[in-house]
Design an enzyme around this catalytic site. Structure first.
Site, short mmCIF file in Angstrom:
data_model
loop_
_atom_site.label_atom_id
_atom_site.label_comp_id
_atom_site.label_asym_id
_atom_site.label_seq_id
_atom_site.Cartn_x
_atom_site.Cartn_y
_atom_site.Cartn_z
N HIS A 101 0.66 -1.09 0.06
CA HIS A 101 0.01 0.13 -0.08
C HIS A 101 1.08 1.22 -0.03
O HIS A 101 1.96 1.47 0.59
CB HIS A 101 -1.06 0.01 1.18
CG HIS A 101 -2.13 1.09 1.32
ND1 HIS A 101 -1.78 2.36 1.58
CD2 HIS A 101 -3.23 0.90 0.67
CE1 HIS A 101 -2.89 2.94 1.15
NE2 HIS A 101 -3.99 2.04 0.69
N GLU A 169 -4.65 1.46 -7.21
CA GLU A 169 -4.78 2.64 -6.46
C GLU A 169 -3.90 3.73 -6.83
O GLU A 169 -2.65 3.87 -6.25
CB GLU A 169 -4.82 2.46 -4.80
CG GLU A 169 -5.79 1.25 -4.43
CD GLU A 169 -5.69 1.17 -3.02
OE1 GLU A 169 -6.83 1.30 -2.36
OE2 GLU A 169 -4.62 1.34 -2.28
#
Length: 260
Positions: A101, A169
């Site tokens: 992430h 993302e």
């Protein structure tokens, strides 16, 4: 038979322990009564904080909701103070784990090499990595996709076989008031989804979109993604229910298209 639509939620560190368990109980009730989740047409995974994982597994048992973890160690055991291994996560019932992430990269200096080690750790323990990839700044879709595929290739280099959930993302859209424009997401995701579906030894792998995702976006993205990865929007389980309804409509449409 069409592949299910995937909806994921990460709580990050927004909730306290009691609030997390209450939220999981509400999600369990929602999932058990939602036809698309009960039938498997929509796959739901939730990722609470570490301390809540064992209780979340118990609360969500029988609901078809997969419980995940927000991180894992690169090693399976040893003198690694504060780390949690894939071995232990698998033992308590974790099915997915976030890897790579943007916040882990930015706040904790996780490099491509670390992401690759964590991806391998997840797969060798039978846990599907939710592998986060994304460009730092908005670019032409082809260039953005090229950077994302570079990250994907780096993460999977030498990793054991197994299914991966690739979460696209764009870093510049994370936490933004609005997601990236739908046409931009679709242009990048179309390239990524084709590559993910062709990954050797990784049957069942999917591409989902995250980054300020909310209701209506999944419908806009059409067949260029396999689902969405939600954040704060899903703190309200009624709002999560609306996304599940949307995912069910998408799943039904795809099933009709296959049989027609």
């Amino acid at each position: 038979m069409t592949a299910p639509v995937t909806v994921g939620v990460s709580l990050k560190m927004y909730f306290g322990h009691r609030q997390t368990l209450d939220w999981c109980a509400s999600v369990a009730e929602l999932a058990r009564t939602h036809p698309a989740v009960a039938s498997g047409a929509v796959k739901l995974f939730v990722i609470p904080g570490y301390l809540a994982v064992p209780s979340a597994v118990e609360i969500l048992d029988g609901s078809r909701v997969v419980v995940g973890a927000q991180d894992l160690a690169t090693a399976d055991s040893g003198a690694f103070t504060g780390e949690v291994s894939g071995v232990e996560l698998a033992e308590v019932g974790v099915g997915v784990v976030e890897v790579g992430h943007a916040e882990r990269r930015r706040l904790f200096s996780e490099s491509d090499d670390i992401v690759a080690l964590k991806t391998a750790a997840a797969l060798r323990n039978g846990i599907a990595p939710v592998l986060c990839i994304g460009e730092n700044v908005r670019a032409e879709p082809a260039d953005a996709a090229s950077e994302c595929l570079r990250q994907l290739g780096s993460a999977l280099a030498g990793a054991p076989a197994g299914r991966v959930i690739v979460a696209y993302e764009p870093v510049w859209a994370i936490g933004a008031a609005e997601p990236a424009p739908a046409d931009y997401i679709r242009a990048v995701s179309a390239i990524l989804r084709a590559s993910v579906s062709a990954l050797p030894g990784r049957d069942g792998s999917t591409l989902i979109y995250g980054g300020s995702a909310g209701p209506g976006l999944l419908t806009e993205l059409g067949d260029d993604v396999d689902g969405v990865f939600l954040g704060r929007f899903a703190h309200d389980t009624a709002a999560l229910g609306r996304v599940l309804d949307e995912a069910a409509l998408v799943a039904n449409r795809r099933a009709v298209e296959v049989t027609s």
